[in-house]
Design an enzyme around this catalytic site. Structure first.
Site, PDB file in Angstrom:
ATOM      1  N   ALA A 115      -6.519  27.440  21.193  1.00  0.00           N
ATOM      2  CA  ALA A 115      -5.430  26.980  22.061  1.00  0.00           C
ATOM      3  C   ALA A 115      -5.121  25.499  21.916  1.00  0.00           C
ATOM      4  O   ALA A 115      -4.316  24.962  22.675  1.00  0.00           O
ATOM      5  CB  ALA A 115      -5.758  27.300  23.522  1.00  0.00           C
ATOM      6  N   VAL A 156     -15.102  30.231  16.912  1.00  0.00           N
ATOM      7  CA  VAL A 156     -15.071  31.674  17.156  1.00  0.00           C
ATOM      8  C   VAL A 156     -15.867  32.461  16.123  1.00  0.00           C
ATOM      9  O   VAL A 156     -16.084  33.661  16.288  1.00  0.00           O
ATOM     10  CB  VAL A 156     -13.633  32.210  17.231  1.00  0.00           C
ATOM     11  CG1 VAL A 156     -12.914  31.653  18.449  1.00  0.00           C
ATOM     12  CG2 VAL A 156     -12.856  31.910  15.959  1.00  0.00           C
ATOM     13  N   TYR A 195      -7.287  38.456   5.105  1.00  0.00           N
ATOM     14  CA  TYR A 195      -6.603  38.286   6.386  1.00  0.00           C
ATOM     15  C   TYR A 195      -5.912  39.583   6.804  1.00  0.00           C
ATOM     16  O   TYR A 195      -6.011  40.024   7.953  1.00  0.00           O
ATOM     17  CB  TYR A 195      -5.596  37.149   6.254  1.00  0.00           C
ATOM     18  CG  TYR A 195      -4.739  36.874   7.464  1.00  0.00           C
ATOM     19  CD1 TYR A 195      -5.213  36.106   8.521  1.00  0.00           C
ATOM     20  CD2 TYR A 195      -3.433  37.354   7.544  1.00  0.00           C
ATOM     21  CE1 TYR A 195      -4.426  35.823   9.622  1.00  0.00           C
ATOM     22  CE2 TYR A 195      -2.629  37.095   8.639  1.00  0.00           C
ATOM     23  CZ  TYR A 195      -3.131  36.330   9.676  1.00  0.00           C
ATOM     24  OH  TYR A 195      -2.342  36.061  10.768  1.00  0.00           O
TER      25      TYR A 195
END
Length: 261
Positions: A14, A64, A156
């Protein structure tokens, strides 16, 4: 009254791009936001900007690709604000743009950890809190790249397809807990867009021209409102969906084969 008044959200990645846009719009709609970001400077700036505008935000350093970091971000929402209502899995690391045969095992492993595994970890960490309070919302990010089989992005693409499968399966299984799980597939002026616009002459103009609406989306004004919808009571009967938020780009898609290959 904001549409997310009293809600608490964790948003990964974010500090920049689409994740930042979603965080800003959530805060304007009344949510308290955990800025789960690996880039400390960007994460702190995003949280400070929200606070200066009268919103509530806390930056939590989060890689993450590390399970403990992901779980700590979830815990920080409950410790800091007493609850968790919304989880947005936005962050993912990208590997070098090379063909499939040149991708390494390490490339795939990194993208899987920051994409699929991170989404898996955060969802499982959030579920006990959702169940305790009678429900919650998960918003995952899918990509048109996977649908278009974009060249040079095979790791991806595979990861995003796995996330779509996880989204649908969780929606089916977690409906009994009133946990709604959806995904958005955005096309916007995010971090990668600006990198390509700077590196590739004419990229910005070509991207806009190929879009049916003739422009590239803005993270806060075009993408984030759909995330707000999925996080709000307006979507109380929507789960297991993938919503394209791309100005219609998924209709013609695009050609991605690089020159010379």
């Amino acid at each position: 009254m904001g549409r997310l008044d009293g809600k608490v959200a964790v948003i990964t990645g974010a500090g920049k791009g689409i994740g930042r846009g979603i965080a800003q719009r959530f805060a304007k709609e009344g949510a308290a936001v955990i800025i789960a970001e690996r880039d400390d400077a960007a994460g702190k700036q995003a949280a400070d900007d929200i606070e200066r505008s009268g919103g509530r935000a806390v930056f939590v350093h989060t890689d993450v690709g590390v399970k403990a970091d992901v779980e700590a971000a979830i815990d920080s929402a409950v410790r800091g604000f007493g609850r968790l209502d919304i989880l947005v899995n936005n962050a993912i690391a990208l590997s070098p743009n090379v063909p499939l045969e040149e991708k390494s095992d390490a490339d795939l492993d990194d993208v899987l950890h920051t994409g699929l595994w991170a989404t898996w970890w955060s969802m499982r960490a959030a579920l006990p809190h959702f169940r305790e309070q009678g429900g919650g919302r998960v918003i995952n990010l899918y990509s048109i790249d996977a649908e278009a089989a974009a060249w040079l992005h095979v790791d991806y693409n595979a990861t995003k397809e796995a996330i779509r499968g996880l989204t649908r399966s969780a929606a089916a299984e977690w409906g009994r807990y009133n946990v709604l799980v959806n995904a958005i597939a955005p096309a916007a002026k995010g971090t990668v867009y600006y990198q390509l616009a700077e590196a590739v002459p004419g990229f910005a103009e070509t991207s806009a021209a190929q879009n049916p609406l003739g422009r590239v989306g803005d993270p806060e004004d075009d993408i984030a409102p759909v995330a707000v919808f999925l996080a709000s009571d307006d979507s109380r009967y929507v789960t297991g969906e993938v919503i394209h938020v791309d100005g219609g780009q998924h209709l013609p898609r695009y050609h991605s084969r690089p020159p010379g290959l």
